[in-house]
Enzyme design. Sequence first.
Site, short mmCIF file in Angstrom:
data_model
loop_
_atom_site.label_atom_id
_atom_site.label_comp_id
_atom_site.label_asym_id
_atom_site.label_seq_id
_atom_site.Cartn_x
_atom_site.Cartn_y
_atom_site.Cartn_z
N LYS A 186 0.89 -1.18 0.00
CA LYS A 186 0.00 0.00 0.00
C LYS A 186 0.92 1.22 0.00
O LYS A 186 1.38 1.67 1.05
CB LYS A 186 -0.89 -0.04 1.25
CG LYS A 186 -2.28 0.51 1.06
CD LYS A 186 -2.33 1.96 0.69
CE LYS A 186 -2.04 2.84 1.88
NZ LYS A 186 -1.75 4.23 1.46
N GLU A 261 9.71 1.66 10.87
CA GLU A 261 10.72 2.71 10.70
C GLU A 261 9.98 4.04 10.72
O GLU A 261 9.19 4.32 9.82
CB GLU A 261 11.43 2.55 9.34
CG GLU A 261 12.26 1.28 9.24
CD GLU A 261 12.86 1.06 7.85
OE1 GLU A 261 13.41 -0.01 7.63
OE2 GLU A 261 12.76 1.97 7.01
N CYS A 295 13.28 11.11 6.82
CA CYS A 295 13.17 10.68 8.22
C CYS A 295 14.46 10.94 8.98
O CYS A 295 14.43 11.29 10.16
CB CYS A 295 12.75 9.22 8.30
SG CYS A 295 13.85 8.10 7.44
P1 ADP Z 1 3.15 10.45 6.83
O1 ADP Z 1 2.65 11.39 7.88
O2 ADP Z 1 4.63 10.42 6.69
O3 ADP Z 1 2.40 10.52 5.53
P2 ADP Z 1 1.63 8.22 7.65
O4 ADP Z 1 1.99 7.38 8.80
O5 ADP Z 1 0.38 9.03 7.74
O6 ADP Z 1 2.91 9.06 7.40
O7 ADP Z 1 1.50 7.39 6.31
C1 ADP Z 1 2.43 6.44 5.88
C2 ADP Z 1 1.68 5.33 5.17
O8 ADP Z 1 0.78 4.72 6.09
C3 ADP Z 1 0.82 5.78 4.00
O9 ADP Z 1 0.88 4.79 2.98
C4 ADP Z 1 -0.57 5.84 4.60
O10 ADP Z 1 -1.62 5.70 3.67
C5 ADP Z 1 -0.55 4.66 5.55
N1 ADP Z 1 -1.49 4.75 6.67
C6 ADP Z 1 -1.97 5.86 7.29
N2 ADP Z 1 -2.78 5.52 8.30
C7 ADP Z 1 -2.83 4.16 8.33
C8 ADP Z 1 -3.48 3.19 9.19
N3 ADP Z 1 -4.24 3.57 10.20
N4 ADP Z 1 -3.27 1.89 8.93
C9 ADP Z 1 -2.47 1.49 7.92
N5 ADP Z 1 -1.84 2.34 7.09
C10 ADP Z 1 -2.01 3.66 7.29
#
Ligand code: ADP
Length: 498
Positions: A186, A261, A295
Amino acid sequence: MSDSLEQSRSVGKHFIGGEFVAAESGATFEAVNPATEEILMQVARGDEKDIAYAVAAAKSAFDAGDWSRAAPSFRRKVLFKAADLIEARSAEIIRLQTLEMGGPLGPEFPGPHPVMARSAWNLRFFAEEQEQAGGHAFNRDDTLLTYTMSDAAGVFGLITPWNAPIMLSTWKMAPCLAYGNSAVHKPSEMSPLSISILCEIFAEAGMPQGVYNAVLGYGKEAGIPLVEHKEVIGVSFTGSPGTAKDIAGRAATSLKRTSFELGGKSASIIFADADLKKAVGAAAMSIFMNSGQICVAGSRILVQRSIYDDFLEQFEKVAAAWKPGDPMSRTTRLGPLVSKAQYDRVMGYLDLARTEGRVLFGGGRPSNLEKGYFVEPTAIVDVAQDARVCQEEIFGPVATIIPFDDVDQAIEIANDSTYGLAGYIWTESQTTAHYVSHRLQTGMIWINSGFDRDLRQPFGGMKMSGLGREGGGLSREFFTETRFASFPLVPRGAATAH
Ligand code: ADP
């Protein structure tokens, strides 16, 4: 909207079971160019159903064994071919990345773009690692021989961010696939385009259908069902700590393995005896590259007091070369932030900086750029270590600069953080460098350098910067099932089991 993107058979589509497909629901979301604020195209918006199809494809590919039980030399051949294709299509991939997330194209390179060369290296490294790695055999005495087995484990969920879409994706795919697993990936909703080229590459390289699948869409709609799917045995995630906590909670209910990470608030520590010119250039690179959206960005700069004024003067001069501009231009070093949300967030921190400290330079939107999510390279000084701008990850081209008196104070300030990802030490004294290395609470330390990697080393962070490490044999541990087989060397009955 770009016609050529809309007409592409692959860009903006899911890749499931070897086919590029729209979302089952027909739903889409907008991919936006952060440099122009224009809509690039409508992208497949995945949900629970798309995840279910992708996991089913991954599971049936795994069970078929054409990849999971193939000879390591076959997997090596396919991954090496994919690495060659990444290099051959480097310019095309980088262009899509720049469109989707705003990272500058950079100068013309004689060979592949360095980030694509690194992505190819990720694949080659783990393709070789899986072929060469062996287990242990223990011949305890003349009665018993045991040996370890590290086999492909099943279907993994790979969830990746947008700040280095292909490099960070290949960092996870490479070990996951090399050791024979299947993957449902994803990618971030903020960088949903460039991944399609990788899907094409895996197909062309001869990876069996269904081994690698990508579902586009939002974390809440596609990420959560992937984490919760009962056939997914583990999740490797790069992103923010808040999301990691959510994933950890959901993964715990089905006892899935996880590897995280996460973010950082890493310190560049510059001692009075450092090569100042090099340290200034590297400190600037560390926080301004990719507009600070890395990061391991060195977002806190700690400078020994006796060279503090000198440092500020030189740092401001060097920062002037990091002029925000069109990321498609070959001379631009600083592109936009990835999204309106990220832009608003960083602007909020810049407002805060004016009350918590003093803005030495930058601090706003470049006056010559009307459109796009651009922020000037910024330095904040006269700020207390416990200020929010010194403690929270801003993820923009914003450095806080703090003076220190001696080595122990530098360590104390550097460690006063909920994060623990990277540390950069600048000194000509080996004694100081090693003393500080052992005391810094970070997963990775660079001495008089930055970002050099040996892929055998553990990549990851301490505290809120991560849980688990990936790299070399540690990735192998995560992405395989480690077991043992035991057999007696003398007829059972004559030997005693312990
Ligand atoms: P950033 O703030 O760096 O975008 P996120 O943690 O929001 O980091 O997002 C990183 C990845 O995690 C993206 O692919 C996002 O769609 C996915 N993501 C965000 N929320 C969730 C969740 N609750 N469960 C699984 N994947 C998620």
